[in-house]
Design a protein around this motif. Structure first.
Motif, PDB file in Angstrom:
ATOM      1  N   UNK A   9     -40.665 -45.469 -14.145  1.00  0.00           N
ATOM      2  CA  UNK A   9     -41.523 -46.257 -15.030  1.00  0.00           C
ATOM      3  C   UNK A   9     -42.530 -46.984 -14.157  1.00  0.00           C
ATOM      4  N   UNK A  10     -43.804 -46.824 -14.478  1.00  0.00           N
ATOM      5  CA  UNK A  10     -44.858 -47.373 -13.626  1.00  0.00           C
ATOM      6  C   UNK A  10     -45.541 -48.543 -14.291  1.00  0.00           C
ATOM      7  N   UNK A  11     -45.669 -49.626 -13.533  1.00  0.00           N
ATOM      8  CA  UNK A  11     -46.452 -50.794 -13.910  1.00  0.00           C
ATOM      9  C   UNK A  11     -47.296 -51.183 -12.707  1.00  0.00           C
ATOM     10  N   UNK A  12     -48.344 -51.974 -12.953  1.00  0.00           N
ATOM     11  CA  UNK A  12     -49.174 -52.437 -11.843  1.00  0.00           C
ATOM     12  C   UNK A  12     -50.573 -51.860 -11.890  1.00  0.00           C
ATOM     13  N   UNK A  13     -51.235 -51.827 -10.761  1.00  0.00           N
ATOM     14  CA  UNK A  13     -52.676 -51.560 -10.724  1.00  0.00           C
ATOM     15  C   UNK A  13     -53.036 -50.451  -9.720  1.00  0.00           C
ATOM     16  N   UNK A  14     -54.168 -49.746  -9.944  1.00  0.00           N
ATOM     17  CA  UNK A  14     -54.966 -49.745 -11.156  1.00  0.00           C
ATOM     18  C   UNK A  14     -54.599 -48.519 -11.978  1.00  0.00           C
ATOM     19  N   UNK A  15     -54.761 -48.633 -13.292  1.00  0.00           N
ATOM     20  CA  UNK A  15     -54.435 -47.554 -14.211  1.00  0.00           C
ATOM     21  C   UNK A  15     -54.976 -46.212 -13.736  1.00  0.00           C
ATOM     22  N   UNK A  16     -56.253 -46.192 -13.366  1.00  0.00           N
ATOM     23  CA  UNK A  16     -56.988 -44.957 -13.135  1.00  0.00           C
ATOM     24  C   UNK A  16     -56.965 -44.497 -11.685  1.00  0.00           C
ATOM     25  N   UNK A  17     -56.366 -45.271 -10.812  1.00  0.00           N
ATOM     26  CA  UNK A  17     -56.399 -44.935  -9.392  1.00  0.00           C
ATOM     27  C   UNK A  17     -54.969 -44.736  -8.864  1.00  0.00           C
ATOM     28  N   UNK A  18     -54.351 -45.783  -8.403  1.00  0.00           N
ATOM     29  CA  UNK A  18     -53.022 -45.639  -7.814  1.00  0.00           C
ATOM     30  C   UNK A  18     -51.963 -45.298  -8.858  1.00  0.00           C
ATOM     31  N   UNK A  19     -52.072 -45.872 -10.062  1.00  0.00           N
ATOM     32  CA  UNK A  19     -51.107 -45.536 -11.110  1.00  0.00           C
ATOM     33  C   UNK A  19     -51.214 -44.060 -11.481  1.00  0.00           C
ATOM     34  N   UNK A  20     -52.429 -43.627 -11.808  1.00  0.00           N
ATOM     35  CA  UNK A  20     -52.633 -42.241 -12.223  1.00  0.00           C
ATOM     36  C   UNK A  20     -52.220 -41.260 -11.126  1.00  0.00           C
ATOM     37  N   UNK A  21     -52.573 -41.559  -9.888  1.00  0.00           N
ATOM     38  CA  UNK A  21     -52.194 -40.676  -8.772  1.00  0.00           C
ATOM     39  C   UNK A  21     -50.681 -40.581  -8.638  1.00  0.00           C
ATOM     40  N   UNK A  22     -50.003 -41.702  -8.802  1.00  0.00           N
ATOM     41  CA  UNK A  22     -48.544 -41.723  -8.681  1.00  0.00           C
ATOM     42  C   UNK A  22     -47.894 -40.983  -9.844  1.00  0.00           C
ATOM     43  N   UNK A  23     -48.424 -41.176 -11.055  1.00  0.00           N
ATOM     44  CA  UNK A  23     -47.916 -40.458 -12.226  1.00  0.00           C
ATOM     45  C   UNK A  23     -47.959 -38.959 -11.991  1.00  0.00           C
ATOM     46  N   UNK A  24     -49.104 -38.456 -11.576  1.00  0.00           N
ATOM     47  CA  UNK A  24     -49.250 -37.011 -11.420  1.00  0.00           C
ATOM     48  C   UNK A  24     -48.431 -36.472 -10.248  1.00  0.00           C
ATOM     49  N   UNK A  25     -48.352 -37.233  -9.187  1.00  0.00           N
ATOM     50  CA  UNK A  25     -47.522 -36.836  -8.051  1.00  0.00           C
ATOM     51  C   UNK A  25     -46.066 -36.702  -8.506  1.00  0.00           C
ATOM     52  N   UNK A  26     -45.611 -37.660  -9.299  1.00  0.00           N
ATOM     53  CA  UNK A  26     -44.225 -37.652  -9.775  1.00  0.00           C
ATOM     54  C   UNK A  26     -43.947 -36.458 -10.676  1.00  0.00           C
ATOM     55  N   UNK A  27     -44.871 -36.172 -11.597  1.00  0.00           N
ATOM     56  CA  UNK A  27     -44.696 -35.040 -12.501  1.00  0.00           C
ATOM     57  C   UNK A  27     -44.619 -33.735 -11.717  1.00  0.00           C
ATOM     58  N   UNK A  28     -45.477 -33.576 -10.742  1.00  0.00           N
ATOM     59  CA  UNK A  28     -45.469 -32.357  -9.938  1.00  0.00           C
ATOM     60  C   UNK A  28     -44.201 -32.238  -9.092  1.00  0.00           C
ATOM     61  N   UNK A  29     -43.544 -33.370  -8.858  1.00  0.00           N
ATOM     62  CA  UNK A  29     -42.286 -33.361  -8.107  1.00  0.00           C
ATOM     63  C   UNK A  29     -41.076 -33.178  -9.020  1.00  0.00           C
ATOM     64  N   UNK A  30     -41.309 -33.059 -10.336  1.00  0.00           N
ATOM     65  CA  UNK A  30     -40.216 -32.809 -11.263  1.00  0.00           C
ATOM     66  C   UNK A  30     -39.592 -34.032 -11.895  1.00  0.00           C
ATOM     67  N   UNK A  31     -40.217 -35.192 -11.739  1.00  0.00           N
ATOM     68  CA  UNK A  31     -39.704 -36.417 -12.334  1.00  0.00           C
ATOM     69  C   UNK A  31     -40.292 -36.633 -13.723  1.00  0.00           C
ATOM     70  N   UNK A  32     -39.537 -37.270 -14.600  1.00  0.00           N
ATOM     71  CA  UNK A  32     -40.087 -37.761 -15.863  1.00  0.00           C
ATOM     72  C   UNK A  32     -40.744 -39.113 -15.588  1.00  0.00           C
ATOM     73  N   UNK A  33     -41.818 -39.402 -16.325  1.00  0.00           N
ATOM     74  CA  UNK A  33     -42.593 -40.612 -16.055  1.00  0.00           C
ATOM     75  C   UNK A  33     -42.823 -41.398 -17.346  1.00  0.00           C
TER      76      UNK A  33
END
Length: 210
Positions: A110-134
């Motif tokens: 579960x992701x919280x924090x900053x910024x939505x469109x930069x570090x959050x978005x990059x982390x979301x997509x990295x996690x999905x590609x690694x097989x994690x639910x987000x």
């Protein structure tokens, strides 16, 4: 039940009183929700990972050694299970985050924090590609406006568009209240897909044109 970890990304003074002020949602609202999420995680045994970004000491933002690069007290004053220091947008890039999550059998972040469109978005997509639910906490995050050779976008536009895209494929986008409720009930959050998201938009456009 998913085995969750709450990833709190870059909640640093730079975004609250420095040179990169969060404009939407209101930073005081998102800070309060970040605090609520961390406290709820502690109550429900969800480990919290705190991520902190640093740039070189000469940089205009997040300069190592500066007060603006320090964690905001909302996060710095609360307990955490793990700490990650980074210098790239994704919290996974060049860090031990993936190894730590694997070692603790985490399958959902579960992701919280900053910024939505930069570090959050990059982390979301990295996690999905690694097989994690987000999961993404829409009111415990935030954006800034941009203007460059490609055009201009307000913080609200950026935050809204990025979260719509996340919900279409990459994450379950939740308000903090909804996430806390899911911790209490065990109900899985609503997820969506690209096709359904597109078809709803097409249907709405078609109806509006009649």
């Amino acid at each position: 039940m998913p085995r969750r970890a709450l990833i709190v990304i870059d909640v640093q003074n730079e975004y609250v009183e420095g040179n990169l002020l969060i404009e939407y949602p209101d930073v005081n609202v998102s800070l309060a929700n970040i605090a609520r999420a961390m406290d709820a995680a502690a109550r429900h045994g969800v480990p919290v990972v705190v991520v902190q970004n640093f740039a070189p000491a000469s940089a205009p933002i997040f300069a190592r050694g500066s007060a603006m690069a320090d964690l905001h007290e909302t996060v710095g004053s609360r307990p955490r299970a793990h700490y990650v220091e980074k210098s790239l947008p994704s919290a996974f890039a060049g860090t031990d985050l993936a190894d730590w999550l694997s070692a603790h059998d985490i399958d959902t972040i579960t992701i919280a924090g900053y910024m939505t469109h930069n570090c959050d978005d990059s982390t979301v997509k990295h996690a999905v590609h690694a097989g994690l639910a987000v999961e993404f906490l829409v009111d415990a995050s935030g954006a800034v406006p941009y203007e460059n050779s490609a055009g201009r976008a307000s913080a609200e536009e950026i935050h809204r568009v990025f979260t719509v895209v996340m919900q279409s494929r990459f994450a379950a986008v939740l308000r903090t209240d909804e996430w806390i409720g899911a911790l209490e009930t065990g109900e899985p959050p609503a997820r969506d897909n690209i096709y359904a998201s597109n078809q709803r938009a097409r249907a709405a456009s078609s109806g509006a044109g009649r």
